[in-house]
Design a protein around this motif. Sequence first.
Motif, PDB file in Angstrom:
ATOM      1  N   MET A 191     -20.062  51.005 -10.856  1.00 55.90           N
ATOM      2  CA  MET A 191     -18.806  50.513 -10.293  1.00 55.90           C
ATOM      3  C   MET A 191     -17.583  51.217 -10.857  1.00 55.90           C
ATOM      4  O   MET A 191     -16.478  51.000 -10.365  1.00 55.90           O
ATOM      5  N   LYS A 192     -17.741  52.072 -11.858  1.00 57.83           N
ATOM      6  CA  LYS A 192     -16.584  52.692 -12.503  1.00 57.83           C
ATOM      7  C   LYS A 192     -15.824  53.617 -11.568  1.00 57.83           C
ATOM      8  O   LYS A 192     -14.649  53.880 -11.780  1.00 57.83           O
ATOM      9  N   GLU A 231     -15.506  53.150  -8.245  1.00 63.45           N
ATOM     10  CA  GLU A 231     -15.128  52.486  -7.005  1.00 63.45           C
ATOM     11  C   GLU A 231     -13.635  52.595  -6.726  1.00 63.45           C
ATOM     12  O   GLU A 231     -13.196  52.462  -5.592  1.00 63.45           O
ATOM     13  N   THR A 232     -12.815  52.793  -7.761  1.00 63.48           N
ATOM     14  CA  THR A 232     -11.376  53.003  -7.570  1.00 63.48           C
ATOM     15  C   THR A 232     -11.088  54.440  -7.165  1.00 63.48           C
ATOM     16  O   THR A 232     -10.239  54.708  -6.311  1.00 63.48           O
ATOM     17  N   ILE A 269     -12.987  56.654  -5.512  1.00 64.69           N
ATOM     18  CA  ILE A 269     -13.474  57.087  -4.197  1.00 64.69           C
ATOM     19  C   ILE A 269     -12.461  56.828  -3.083  1.00 64.69           C
ATOM     20  O   ILE A 269     -12.080  57.748  -2.358  1.00 64.69           O
ATOM     21  N   PRO A 270     -11.961  55.578  -2.900  1.00 65.94           N
ATOM     22  CA  PRO A 270     -11.027  55.362  -1.788  1.00 65.94           C
ATOM     23  C   PRO A 270      -9.621  55.889  -2.048  1.00 65.94           C
ATOM     24  O   PRO A 270      -8.954  56.366  -1.135  1.00 65.94           O
ATOM     25  N   ARG A 288     -15.814  61.987  -2.338  1.00 65.19           N
ATOM     26  CA  ARG A 288     -17.200  61.579  -2.117  1.00 65.19           C
ATOM     27  C   ARG A 288     -18.013  61.920  -3.361  1.00 65.19           C
ATOM     28  O   ARG A 288     -17.978  63.054  -3.841  1.00 65.19           O
ATOM     29  N   ASN A 344      -6.393  56.837 -11.575  1.00 65.72           N
ATOM     30  CA  ASN A 344      -7.608  56.482 -10.854  1.00 65.72           C
ATOM     31  C   ASN A 344      -8.883  56.864 -11.593  1.00 65.72           C
ATOM     32  O   ASN A 344      -9.975  56.490 -11.166  1.00 65.72           O
ATOM     33  N   THR A 389     -10.910  50.141 -14.973  1.00 62.88           N
ATOM     34  CA  THR A 389     -10.135  49.115 -14.283  1.00 62.88           C
ATOM     35  C   THR A 389     -10.524  47.735 -14.793  1.00 62.88           C
ATOM     36  O   THR A 389     -11.585  47.546 -15.391  1.00 62.88           O
ATOM     37  N   ASP A 416      -4.796  43.607 -10.394  1.00 61.80           N
ATOM     38  CA  ASP A 416      -5.671  44.755 -10.615  1.00 61.80           C
ATOM     39  C   ASP A 416      -4.941  45.757 -11.510  1.00 61.80           C
ATOM     40  O   ASP A 416      -3.842  46.205 -11.178  1.00 61.80           O
TER      41      ASP A 416
END
Length: 354
Positions: free
Chosen positions: A10-11, A13-14, A16-17, A22, A140, A144, A188
């Motif tokens: 999950m590290k 996940e910030t 990528i978007p 990718r 990023n 988080t 966040d």
Amino acid sequence: MGDRGELAGMKVETLIPNLNVRIENAAPYRADWKGLVERQFRTIHGYVKPFVPGYIDTDFRQRGGHDYRLDGRLNIDEFTKIVIFFILQHNNDDYLTKYARDEMMIADDVNPIPRELWQWGIANRSGKLRAYEEDIVKLNLMPTGKATITARGIKFKGMYYTCEKARKEFWFEKSRSSLLSKSEKSLDISYDIRQSKFIYLRSPNGRDFEKCFLLESEQRYLEKNLYDIEYLFAYEELQRQKNQGKRLQKKVDLIANVENIVSKAKEETEAVLDDNTSNRQKVAGIRENKAFEKDKRRENESFELEKEEITDSTEATNNKVNTQSEGSESSKLLKPDHMDLLRRKRQERKGGED
């Protein structure tokens, strides 16, 4: 493309978007799938070994083997410089003899050197790379977490922060007045585990942030990283648990002392209490008795600084002066002695009750 580690779970996940990246990770225990990278590690080791004191060889920890730790002379910065020099040499000067160039590369006379291959690929194959500000990229890439708005400040991992946006929008006052919902209190944030001075409130798209500062009341965490702070909290919790038994025993002792005082007071009251006295008589004269006790305590508890001891000669002199002044004092207007009046009033009431 990553070899698991930081790019797994999950590290990212910030990342990528927000940066439109990718992520792919190589399979575990399959070094043969990324042979170029693994071989390059071995190549760097081979280059470094003859020059770096303290390099650990294969006979380390074997019986009679040499302890290479005693040969170490470089610090982390010096060793990092050496590795960077080898990487720069590979990227700028290594001629890849087994690299298969296609017709376009041969036509453009592109040498099979990593740097020239990269530049030609950017110009002819992959298009223009996306560019972001350095602070946004770092934002990023940071870990988080979730922070909470409280009346005391923005709470994160037991510490409290504030920021300009919180002051302007009265976050803390609203939290104290219960004007914020549970979702509005949750924030966040991004943070750096190596320092606790700041945390960063991210915008929804990750392209902007608000910098939050540690409150002055939290200065004991100022020069510590988050690992040190978590250890400090764990140690304080351990101390609290160790002293919990002592605190319970002290509380039991306190209750016992209070009960003992109350029991003695009841016994003393029962010993002097007259059953024939009515309730009205018992509460009569409370105001006068209270005033009498106050004056008595004031007299006993009053301070006298630089108090001198009274000797026999001093007392005799004072008595002589008092005797001489009695005649003159009798001619003066006497002021009423309130303490004497209260005593008389109290004696009269007791005499009437008898």
